[in-house]
Motif scaffolding. Structure first.
Motif, PDB file in Angstrom:
ATOM      1  N   ALA A 152      33.383  48.962  46.865  1.00 26.89           N
ATOM      2  CA  ALA A 152      34.553  49.014  47.746  1.00 26.89           C
ATOM      3  C   ALA A 152      34.301  48.220  49.027  1.00 26.89           C
ATOM      4  N   LEU A 153      33.108  48.362  49.593  1.00 24.13           N
ATOM      5  CA  LEU A 153      32.766  47.610  50.814  1.00 24.13           C
ATOM      6  C   LEU A 153      32.708  46.113  50.540  1.00 24.13           C
ATOM      7  N   VAL A 154      32.192  45.740  49.380  1.00 22.59           N
ATOM      8  CA  VAL A 154      32.145  44.322  49.021  1.00 22.59           C
ATOM      9  C   VAL A 154      33.559  43.762  48.916  1.00 22.59           C
ATOM     10  N   TYR A 155      34.450  44.502  48.261  1.00 24.81           N
ATOM     11  CA  TYR A 155      35.846  44.048  48.152  1.00 24.81           C
ATOM     12  C   TYR A 155      36.480  43.891  49.526  1.00 24.81           C
ATOM     13  N   VAL A 156      36.300  44.899  50.373  1.00 27.52           N
ATOM     14  CA  VAL A 156      36.901  44.869  51.711  1.00 27.52           C
ATOM     15  C   VAL A 156      36.388  43.678  52.513  1.00 27.52           C
ATOM     16  N   SER A 157      35.104  43.340  52.357  1.00 18.48           N
ATOM     17  CA  SER A 157      34.532  42.222  53.102  1.00 18.48           C
ATOM     18  C   SER A 157      35.214  40.896  52.762  1.00 18.48           C
ATOM     19  N   PHE A 158      35.761  40.769  51.549  1.00 15.37           N
ATOM     20  CA  PHE A 158      36.462  39.545  51.160  1.00 15.37           C
ATOM     21  C   PHE A 158      37.954  39.606  51.465  1.00 15.37           C
ATOM     22  N   ASN A 159      38.452  40.775  51.870  1.00 10.60           N
ATOM     23  CA  ASN A 159      39.897  40.926  52.050  1.00 10.60           C
ATOM     24  C   ASN A 159      40.270  41.540  53.394  1.00 10.60           C
ATOM     25  N   LEU A 160      39.420  41.393  54.401  1.00  6.60           N
ATOM     26  CA  LEU A 160      39.746  41.892  55.734  1.00  6.60           C
ATOM     27  C   LEU A 160      41.011  41.215  56.235  1.00  6.60           C
ATOM     28  N   GLY A 202      45.631  28.272  31.054  1.00 10.12           N
ATOM     29  CA  GLY A 202      44.575  27.264  30.943  1.00 10.12           C
ATOM     30  C   GLY A 202      43.554  27.356  32.062  1.00 10.12           C
ATOM     31  N   PHE A 203      42.709  26.318  32.145  1.00 11.25           N
ATOM     32  CA  PHE A 203      41.647  26.313  33.147  1.00 11.25           C
ATOM     33  C   PHE A 203      42.208  26.308  34.565  1.00 11.25           C
ATOM     34  N   GLY A 204      43.313  25.578  34.752  1.00  9.96           N
ATOM     35  CA  GLY A 204      43.920  25.531  36.082  1.00  9.96           C
ATOM     36  C   GLY A 204      44.426  26.885  36.521  1.00  9.96           C
ATOM     37  N   GLY A 205      45.065  27.596  35.590  1.00 10.33           N
ATOM     38  CA  GLY A 205      45.557  28.925  35.921  1.00 10.33           C
ATOM     39  C   GLY A 205      44.424  29.897  36.199  1.00 10.33           C
ATOM     40  N   LEU A 206      43.337  29.772  35.422  1.00  9.61           N
ATOM     41  CA  LEU A 206      42.171  30.627  35.637  1.00  9.61           C
ATOM     42  C   LEU A 206      41.556  30.378  37.009  1.00  9.61           C
ATOM     43  N   ALA A 231      43.818  31.833  39.727  1.00 12.78           N
ATOM     44  CA  ALA A 231      43.732  33.298  39.827  1.00 12.78           C
ATOM     45  C   ALA A 231      42.444  33.730  40.496  1.00 12.78           C
ATOM     46  N   LEU A 232      41.339  33.081  40.131  1.00 11.25           N
ATOM     47  CA  LEU A 232      40.034  33.482  40.673  1.00 11.25           C
ATOM     48  C   LEU A 232      39.799  32.995  42.095  1.00 11.25           C
ATOM     49  N   SER A 233      40.686  32.147  42.611  1.00  9.18           N
ATOM     50  CA  SER A 233      40.567  31.711  44.006  1.00  9.18           C
ATOM     51  C   SER A 233      41.240  32.685  44.970  1.00  9.18           C
ATOM     52  N   ASP A 234      42.000  33.630  44.427  1.00 18.70           N
ATOM     53  CA  ASP A 234      42.638  34.667  45.235  1.00 18.70           C
ATOM     54  C   ASP A 234      41.548  35.574  45.810  1.00 18.70           C
ATOM     55  N   PRO A 235      41.578  35.859  47.127  1.00 17.95           N
ATOM     56  CA  PRO A 235      40.575  36.769  47.718  1.00 17.95           C
ATOM     57  C   PRO A 235      40.501  38.125  47.008  1.00 17.95           C
ATOM     58  N   VAL A 236      41.628  38.605  46.487  1.00 15.33           N
ATOM     59  CA  VAL A 236      41.625  39.863  45.738  1.00 15.33           C
ATOM     60  C   VAL A 236      40.735  39.741  44.509  1.00 15.33           C
ATOM     61  N   ALA A 237      40.904  38.642  43.769  1.00 16.59           N
ATOM     62  CA  ALA A 237      40.089  38.433  42.569  1.00 16.59           C
ATOM     63  C   ALA A 237      38.621  38.231  42.924  1.00 16.59           C
ATOM     64  N   HIS A 278      46.322  38.598  38.644  1.00 16.65           N
ATOM     65  CA  HIS A 278      45.038  38.177  39.207  1.00 16.65           C
ATOM     66  C   HIS A 278      43.986  39.274  39.066  1.00 16.65           C
ATOM     67  N   VAL A 279      44.422  40.530  39.233  1.00 19.06           N
ATOM     68  CA  VAL A 279      43.506  41.654  39.058  1.00 19.06           C
ATOM     69  C   VAL A 279      42.974  41.686  37.629  1.00 19.06           C
ATOM     70  N   LYS A 280      43.860  41.496  36.653  1.00 20.58           N
ATOM     71  CA  LYS A 280      43.439  41.521  35.251  1.00 20.58           C
ATOM     72  C   LYS A 280      42.428  40.411  34.957  1.00 20.58           C
ATOM     73  N   VAL A 281      42.710  39.207  35.447  1.00 19.14           N
ATOM     74  CA  VAL A 281      41.780  38.094  35.241  1.00 19.14           C
ATOM     75  C   VAL A 281      40.433  38.406  35.881  1.00 19.14           C
ATOM     76  N   ALA A 282      40.473  38.963  37.094  1.00 19.42           N
ATOM     77  CA  ALA A 282      39.230  39.263  37.812  1.00 19.42           C
ATOM     78  C   ALA A 282      38.434  40.366  37.123  1.00 19.42           C
ATOM     79  N   VAL A 283      39.121  41.416  36.658  1.00 18.10           N
ATOM     80  CA  VAL A 283      38.432  42.511  35.987  1.00 18.10           C
ATOM     81  C   VAL A 283      37.783  42.012  34.699  1.00 18.10           C
ATOM     82  N   LEU A 284      38.507  41.217  33.933  1.00 14.47           N
ATOM     83  CA  LEU A 284      37.952  40.682  32.693  1.00 14.47           C
ATOM     84  C   LEU A 284      36.780  39.746  32.973  1.00 14.47           C
TER      85      LEU A 284
END
Length: 420
Positions: free
Chosen positions: A114-122, A288-292, A295-301, A371-377
């Motif tokens: 949780a702290l790691v996530y918060v550090s990327f999403n302050l 595709g790769f661009g969409g991936l 999604a992974l460039s989102d601070p949430v992901a 984005h959450v789904k991509v990040a979790v996977l």
């Protein structure tokens, strides 16, 4: 992290066999969802998720996606609640000293991610802080079945207990932090069928035609209250007695009602509820790769991936080390701290509950939910690969310990190491 009693080791082995099969089905469901959502028939997948069924008069006209998240996962949490109660009432964890390590590890495995996530999403989307805190036991055990065939019973027990405590912490987080609108009257109303259910099971009543309607009404009222309906599963589980009554012979007379229900409902949970939820929740159009990459460039992901891959192993290992450092806890003979790191990394596989919390935080079908789904996977896959590397390096040691645990010179069906 000792191997515990033979009775507990046998029960854990049985649980792991069932959960491993469920994990394989979960992976199949997730794979079908991903392929379907990225196929020319993706619109049919979305139509399936949005299809509504249920009585509108009871406010239960829900989409199939909501039925999977609110209904089927209530079965999953019911089984998890039974498992947790049994562990702490009649299992090896009734000894506070033995329970301290996995409980502390689970807490560390929630706080640090949780702290790691918060550090990327302050200053950003902080409401997703709980997504990387959950370990998916079915997914983790499916991976473990492939990479950890010789894993000693002490490590298997540690992982299962850690995951079960993790599930309880997750349901507390959902109840406290993801209840937006609370209706008090339905919540108070849920106490009536819950109380009747508790009275019946305390009297050791097993009649499904009495218990299932009460359980459903409890679930429906909790759902109507605004509290996530899966909470009802845990409350119902905690009402079930673990130990037989004195009139039925007491603890020595065999399994209690909780273990009976667990045997009945675990196959439904692992073989039906969780795989269907995976089918309903894991489908995300990647593009595709661009969409991936997008999604992974989102601070949430980024926060989710970092929480699963870095936060989980650091939190669990650190909490375990601190417990060992300041108490009498110690690692079992033949094991080393690298084994704790390997299991902690494997606990970074978050799927079922992580996807559920993502939906609660950002809404079903939104861009952030995708984005959450991509990040979790992505994070779960990375954690599985890293854990495979660490645990496979120790496979020779595990095999040696496993062989010792199978020796039964007196042929009494109990390995000698459990009788020392």
């Amino acid at each position: 992290m000792g191997r515990g009693s033979w009775a507990e080791a046998s029960r854990i082995a049985d649980v792991l066999r069932k959960e491993t099969i469920g994990g394989a089905l979960l992976l199949v469901g997730a794979l079908i969802a991903l392929l379907w959502a990225n196929s020319p028939w993706s619109d049919r997948y979305e139509d399936m998720l949005a299809f509504t069924v249920g009585p509108s008069s009871l406010h239960l006209d829900l989409s199939l996606a909501k039925w999977a998240a609110d209904g089927l996962l209530a079965i999953f949490f019911f089984v998890a609640g039974l498992e947790l109660k049994r562990e702490f009432v009649a299992g090896d964890l009734r000894d506070v000293r033995r329970a301290a390590v996995p409980v502390a590890a689970a807490v560390g495995g929630v706080i640090v991610p949780a702290l790691v996530y918060v550090s990327f999403n302050l200053g950003g989307a902080l409401k997703g802080w709980a997504v990387p805190t959950a370990t998916d036991i079915a997914f983790a055990l499916a991976v473990l079945a492939v990479i950890g065939r010789w894993l000693p019973s002490a490590l298997r027990t540690f992982l299962l207990t850690l995951a079960v405590v993790d599930d309880l912490l997750a349901i507390l987080i959902i109840a406290v932090f993801y209840t937006a609108d609370l209706s008090v009257l339905p919540l108070l109303g849920a106490l009536v069928p819950l109380g009747l259910f508790a009275v019946l099971v305390q009297r050791r009543v097993r009649s499904w035609w009495l218990l299932l309607p009460l359980a459903f009404v409890t679930w429906a009222l909790v759902h109507a209250s605004g509290v996530h309906a899966t909470v009802a599963g845990v409350l119902l589980a905690f009402a079930v007695p673990v130990i037989r009554s004195p009139g039925a012979g007491g603890p020595e007379a065999g399994p209690g009602l909780a273990e009976h229900f667990e045997h009945r409902f675990r196959p439904i949970s692992a073989g039906i509820a969780v795989p269907i939820f995976a089918l309903m929740s894991a489908g995300v159009t990647i593009g595709g790769f661009g969409g991936l990459a997008s999604a992974l460039s989102d601070p949430v992901a980024i926060g989710i991936v970092a929480g699963l891959v870095i936060g989980k192993p650091v939190g669990i290992t650190l909490a375990t080390w601190l417990t060992a450092r300041f108490t009498r806890a110690k690692i079992d003979s033949g094991l080393a701290w690298i084994d704790v790191v390997g299991l902690a990394t494997l606990a970074g596989i978050g799927f079922t509950v992580s996807l559920l919390i993502g939906e609660l935080a950002f809404g079903i079908g939104t861009e952030r939910d995708d984005h959450v789904k991509v990040a979790v996977l992505t994070g779960s896959l990375a954690a599985a690969l890293l854990a495979a590397v660490v645990l496979r390096l120790r496979n020779r040691v595990y095999r040696r310990i496993h062989e010792v645990e199978q020796i039964d010179r007196d042929n009494d069906s109990i390995p000698d190491v459990y009788q020392g």
